[in-house]
Design an enzyme around this catalytic site. Structure first.
Site, PDB file in Angstrom:
ATOM      1  N   SER A 181     -24.612 -71.787  30.995  1.00  0.00           N
ATOM      2  CA  SER A 181     -24.592 -72.277  29.612  1.00  0.00           C
ATOM      3  C   SER A 181     -25.240 -71.274  28.675  1.00  0.00           C
ATOM      4  CB  SER A 181     -25.348 -73.610  29.533  1.00  0.00           C
ATOM      5  OG  SER A 181     -25.620 -73.970  28.200  1.00  0.00           O
ATOM      6  N   TYR A 238     -32.694 -78.713  30.563  1.00  0.00           N
ATOM      7  CA  TYR A 238     -31.285 -78.440  30.843  1.00  0.00           C
ATOM      8  C   TYR A 238     -31.058 -76.939  30.993  1.00  0.00           C
ATOM      9  CZ  TYR A 238     -26.314 -77.698  29.983  1.00  0.00           C
ATOM     10  OH  TYR A 238     -25.018 -77.265  30.074  1.00  0.00           O
TER      11      TYR A 238
END
Length: 340
Positions: free
Chosen positions: A132, A157
């Site tokens: 990501s 995350y």
């Protein structure tokens, strides 16, 4: 490593990007083994609707298994002759990680270990996995480059995605497992996730409800249309990495390795302010938005911007779908899906 030309395993195939990748491979006449746990992070009916589309192809198989289920994952790899893995499953969302951290370690850390072990034991030819843009965290030099250090995540995350990259490197180094990590930049498009800005804003504008714009709407995001993400994945899937002969342990490059390991950005290379996105949505929907301007949220970053030179050099591809075009396609799907 023994070569394995078996079926392609696509994890998270009932999810947004996983669905599109599986659909593309099936449309190209390939066989796909799809994995998903159909968790209720968002409306399961949307996931089931995606699966219903995939089930129309003869080369499609589906297994409902949780990544964190070690026994279940070992059994899945034992049942099927898996040649390549495109790993797109995992717990998504920056803000959700602030209140539900264990969901991220279970899926993104333990679950990823089970993927790595399955690939190792099954002699998988190539593991392509989702990272990501959030791994860039506190970095402010733009555009973000895979050759920059990413040791300062600002959300759990992001930390789990960084962990995936270093876990994959260890397996590439120890066992010769070819691993390619893909840092996605704000993906949007038809069949998108309801927790993402494009979906949230469209739903609210059509309902005449206010939308909240963090950082007073000055957040800049490198919005990337899902078809561009899929094209990058499909090209890289057959671009199996080998050791980089130019890699130096005295000046280590984070983007490559002496092991069969690579990292790539996949982004539109053209960041846009949230206020501009809202303006495009207003024009496309034919309605004005009620805007609430709010401060930055914990875990968010003010801007994302992808350097995609490596992607272009390696597989001759650069995402380029204009935001206006992508928004029109998303809105058309949204209206059709919801019967509007």
């Amino acid at each position: 490593m023994k070569d394995n030309q078996g079926i392609t395993l696509v994890t998270g195939a009932a999810g947004f990007i996983g669905y599109h990748v599986a659909h593309r491979l099936l449309k190209d006449g390939e066989e796909v083994l799809a994995l998903d746990n159909l968790n209720p992070y968002y409306d399961v009916r949307l996931k089931q609707a995606r699966l219903a589309q995939l089930k129309t192809f003869p080369g499609f198989q589906f297994e409902e298994v949780d990544l964190a289920d070690r026994v279940g994952m070992e059994a899945l790899f034992a049942r099927h002759s898996v040649g390549r893995v495109i790993h797109l499953a995992g717990q998504a969302g920056v803000r959700y990680s602030l209140t539900n951290p264990h969901a991220y370690t279970e899926s993104n850390i333990t679950g990823f270990l089970h993927i790595l072990e399955g690939c190792r034991q099954s002699h998988v030819r190539h593991l392509v996995y989702a990272s990501s843009s959030s791994v860039y965290g506190g970095n402010t030099r733009v555009p973000f480059s895979v050759h920059d250090n990413v040791d300062h995540p600002v959300s759990l995350y992001a930390a789990t995605k960084k962990a995936n990259e270093v876990m994959a490197h260890s397996y590439a180094h120890l066992f010769g497992l070819p691993c390619t990590g893909l840092r996605f930049f704000t993906v949007y498009g038809p069949w998108g996730r309801p927790d993402m800005a494009m979906f949230i804003f469209t739903k609210a504008i059509l309902a005449g409800e206010p939308i909240t714009l963090f950082n007073e709407g000055r957040m800049r995001r490198d919005f990337t249309y899902v078809d561009d993400i899929v094209e990058g994945i499909v090209r890289l899937r057959n671009h199996v990495p080998g050791p980089d002969p130019t890699w130096s342990s005295e000046a280590p490059d984070p983007g490559s390795s002496s092991a069969p390991y690579r990292i790539y950005n996949i982004g539109n290379n053209q960041p846009v302010e949230l206020l501009e996105l809202v303006s495009i949505l207003e024009r496309t929907l034919g309605r004005k938005a009620l805007k609430l301007l709010a401060p930055m949220q914990p875990g968010d970053v003010p801007s994302t911007y992808a350097d995609v030179d490596d992607l272009m050099r390696e597989v001759d591809f650069r995402p380029a779908t204009p935001l206006e075009v992508g928004v029109e396609r998303f809105v058309a799907w949204y209206r059709e899906y919801h019967g509007l």
